[in-house]
Design a protein around this motif. Structure first.
Motif, PDB file in Angstrom:
ATOM      1  N   ILE A 161      49.119  48.735  49.725  1.00 11.23           N
ATOM      2  CA  ILE A 161      48.967  48.731  48.281  1.00 11.23           C
ATOM      3  C   ILE A 161      48.725  50.158  47.793  1.00 11.23           C
ATOM      4  O   ILE A 161      48.163  50.988  48.519  1.00 11.23           O
ATOM      5  N   VAL A 162      49.172  50.430  46.601  1.00  8.38           N
ATOM      6  CA  VAL A 162      49.050  51.770  46.035  1.00  8.38           C
ATOM      7  C   VAL A 162      47.729  51.871  45.279  1.00  8.38           C
ATOM      8  O   VAL A 162      47.478  51.088  44.347  1.00  8.38           O
TER       9      VAL A 162
ATOM     10  N   THR B 113      33.044  54.314  33.805  1.00  3.00           N
ATOM     11  CA  THR B 113      34.209  54.704  34.601  1.00  3.00           C
ATOM     12  C   THR B 113      34.224  53.944  35.923  1.00  3.00           C
ATOM     13  O   THR B 113      35.278  53.540  36.422  1.00  3.00           O
ATOM     14  N   VAL B 114      33.045  53.747  36.494  1.00  2.00           N
ATOM     15  CA  VAL B 114      32.942  53.006  37.764  1.00  2.00           C
ATOM     16  C   VAL B 114      33.459  51.589  37.582  1.00  2.00           C
ATOM     17  O   VAL B 114      34.204  51.066  38.424  1.00  2.00           O
TER      18      VAL B 114
ATOM     19  N   VAL C 215      36.446  49.780  39.695  1.00  2.00           N
ATOM     20  CA  VAL C 215      36.197  48.569  40.472  1.00  2.00           C
ATOM     21  C   VAL C 215      37.152  47.457  40.030  1.00  2.00           C
ATOM     22  O   VAL C 215      37.715  46.722  40.867  1.00  2.00           O
ATOM     23  N   LYS C 216      37.367  47.325  38.735  1.00  2.00           N
ATOM     24  CA  LYS C 216      38.291  46.307  38.226  1.00  2.00           C
ATOM     25  C   LYS C 216      39.692  46.519  38.782  1.00  2.00           C
ATOM     26  O   LYS C 216      40.362  45.568  39.212  1.00  2.00           O
ATOM     27  N   ARG C 217      40.140  47.777  38.797  1.00  2.00           N
ATOM     28  CA  ARG C 217      41.477  48.075  39.329  1.00  2.00           C
ATOM     29  C   ARG C 217      41.562  47.766  40.823  1.00  2.00           C
ATOM     30  O   ARG C 217      42.569  47.233  41.310  1.00  2.00           O
ATOM     31  N   ILE C 218      40.501  48.118  41.555  1.00  2.00           N
ATOM     32  CA  ILE C 218      40.484  47.836  42.998  1.00  2.00           C
ATOM     33  C   ILE C 218      40.595  46.334  43.238  1.00  2.00           C
ATOM     34  O   ILE C 218      41.377  45.872  44.083  1.00  2.00           O
ATOM     35  N   ARG C 219      39.823  45.553  42.490  1.00  2.00           N
ATOM     36  CA  ARG C 219      39.862  44.099  42.654  1.00  2.00           C
ATOM     37  C   ARG C 219      41.244  43.532  42.332  1.00  2.00           C
ATOM     38  O   ARG C 219      41.748  42.650  43.035  1.00  2.00           O
TER      39      ARG C 219
ATOM     40  N   LYS D 143      44.080  44.997  42.631  1.00  2.00           N
ATOM     41  CA  LYS D 143      45.047  45.378  43.662  1.00  2.00           C
ATOM     42  C   LYS D 143      44.800  44.647  44.981  1.00  2.00           C
ATOM     43  O   LYS D 143      45.746  44.337  45.707  1.00  2.00           O
ATOM     44  N   LEU D 144      43.533  44.370  45.284  1.00  2.00           N
ATOM     45  CA  LEU D 144      43.220  43.649  46.521  1.00  2.00           C
ATOM     46  C   LEU D 144      43.448  42.151  46.375  1.00  2.00           C
ATOM     47  O   LEU D 144      43.599  41.447  47.372  1.00  2.00           O
ATOM     48  N   GLY D 145      43.479  41.663  45.120  1.00  2.00           N
ATOM     49  CA  GLY D 145      43.638  40.239  44.904  1.00  2.00           C
ATOM     50  C   GLY D 145      42.320  39.502  45.061  1.00  2.00           C
ATOM     51  O   GLY D 145      41.301  40.076  45.453  1.00  2.00           O
ATOM     52  N   ASP D 146      42.340  38.219  44.770  1.00  2.79           N
ATOM     53  CA  ASP D 146      41.095  37.450  44.790  1.00  2.79           C
ATOM     54  C   ASP D 146      41.140  36.281  45.769  1.00  2.79           C
ATOM     55  O   ASP D 146      40.497  35.255  45.571  1.00  2.79           O
ATOM     56  N   SER D 147      41.902  36.427  46.835  1.00  4.26           N
ATOM     57  CA  SER D 147      41.957  35.378  47.849  1.00  4.26           C
ATOM     58  C   SER D 147      40.607  35.248  48.543  1.00  4.26           C
ATOM     59  O   SER D 147      39.788  36.163  48.535  1.00  4.26           O
ATOM     60  N   ASP D 148      40.393  34.066  49.147  1.00  2.51           N
ATOM     61  CA  ASP D 148      39.133  33.819  49.843  1.00  2.51           C
ATOM     62  C   ASP D 148      39.122  34.580  51.158  1.00  2.51           C
ATOM     63  O   ASP D 148      39.892  34.295  52.063  1.00  2.51           O
ATOM     64  N   ARG D 149      38.267  35.617  51.238  1.00  2.00           N
ATOM     65  CA  ARG D 149      38.179  36.455  52.439  1.00  2.00           C
ATOM     66  C   ARG D 149      36.725  36.618  52.831  1.00  2.00           C
ATOM     67  O   ARG D 149      35.810  36.228  52.098  1.00  2.00           O
ATOM     68  N   CYS D 150      36.502  37.257  53.981  1.00  2.00           N
ATOM     69  CA  CYS D 150      35.129  37.472  54.455  1.00  2.00           C
ATOM     70  C   CYS D 150      34.523  38.734  53.849  1.00  2.00           C
ATOM     71  O   CYS D 150      33.411  39.110  54.190  1.00  2.00           O
TER      72      CYS D 150
END
Length: 230
Positions: A153-154, A194-195, A199-203, A205-212
């Protein structure tokens, strides 16, 4: 790392010297200590350190003078570690060519992170292979790559640094200001929100799938990179 990093600590408080030495050696550094400015300058030329942690209020020669002497001939990175937290002192430090400025009392883990950040910026070859691997997530700072669910992911540089910093300190809570100081630097005078944007952009891009793992908001405090216990 091909070369073991040498850190020179110039500090007259023996307890702080001991603390920085302990944490520095745990991080794989060779740590040398001088408890006055004159000795510190002599040790700088004798040991040729890769980075200097420098107090301001020192016997024989203060930290400002030590910094000036080093900067006359060398570009070795310098981190000021001092009880003088006024804006004037910070500005003076940066004008003299210091690379970072930390006010006492300080978190030794934060100091180690600042040391690594400065080394990465001025001489990346000295920094250890920085790779975090979790199920369905790989963060590679050396190649500036994030791979999530097998897909690269970019991410923007600040997003990358923020994600790496949080993920390298799992389950530890950081305030917005701490994250600004760590990622954007002490001279950043923009909006602390700014933080939140990053953080919103990171989330997204990573998506919200169920992960550990996940970037978790701690309401009224800040953020942490939460990793479920096995």
């Amino acid at each position: 790392m091909n070369k073991q990093v040498k850190v020179l600590v110039v500090e007259d408080d023996p307890n702080i010297c001991e603390l920085v030495t302990l944490y520095g050696e745990k991080n794989g550094y060779i740590v040398n200590v001088a408890q006055n400015g004159m000795t510190g300058l002599e040790m700088f030329y004798d040991t040729t350190p890769d980075l200097v942690v420098l107090d301001i209020m020192l016997p024989e020669m203060d930290g400002w003078e030590v910094c000036k002497e080093i900067r006359r001939f060398q570009k070795t990175p310098i981190i000021i570690l001092t009880g003088k937290g006024e804006s004037y002192d910070k500005l003076k430090g940066f004008e003299l060519g210091t690379d970072d400025y930390i006010v006492k009392p300080f978190d030794p883990n934060e100091l180690m992170a600042r040391i690594k950040a400065v080394l990465r910026r001025v001489n990346p070859i000295l920094v250890e292979n920085e790779l975090i691997e979790l199920p369905l997530l790989k963060i590679d700072m050396n190649q500036y790559k994030v791979i999530c669910d097998t897909q690269e992911i970019v991410v923007a540089p600040r997003e990358m640094e923020l994600l790496y910093f949080l993920a390298s300190h799992p389950n530890q809570v950081y305030t917005r200001q701490q994250l600004l100081d760590q990622i954007w630097g002490l001279d950043f005078d923009g909006d602390p929100r700014t933080v939140d944007v990053h953080v919103k952009r990171i989330r997204e891009k990573l998506g919200d799938s169920d992960r550990c793992w996940r970037v978790q908001t701690i309401r009224g405090v800040g953020y942490k990179f939460e990793v479920d216990n096995e």
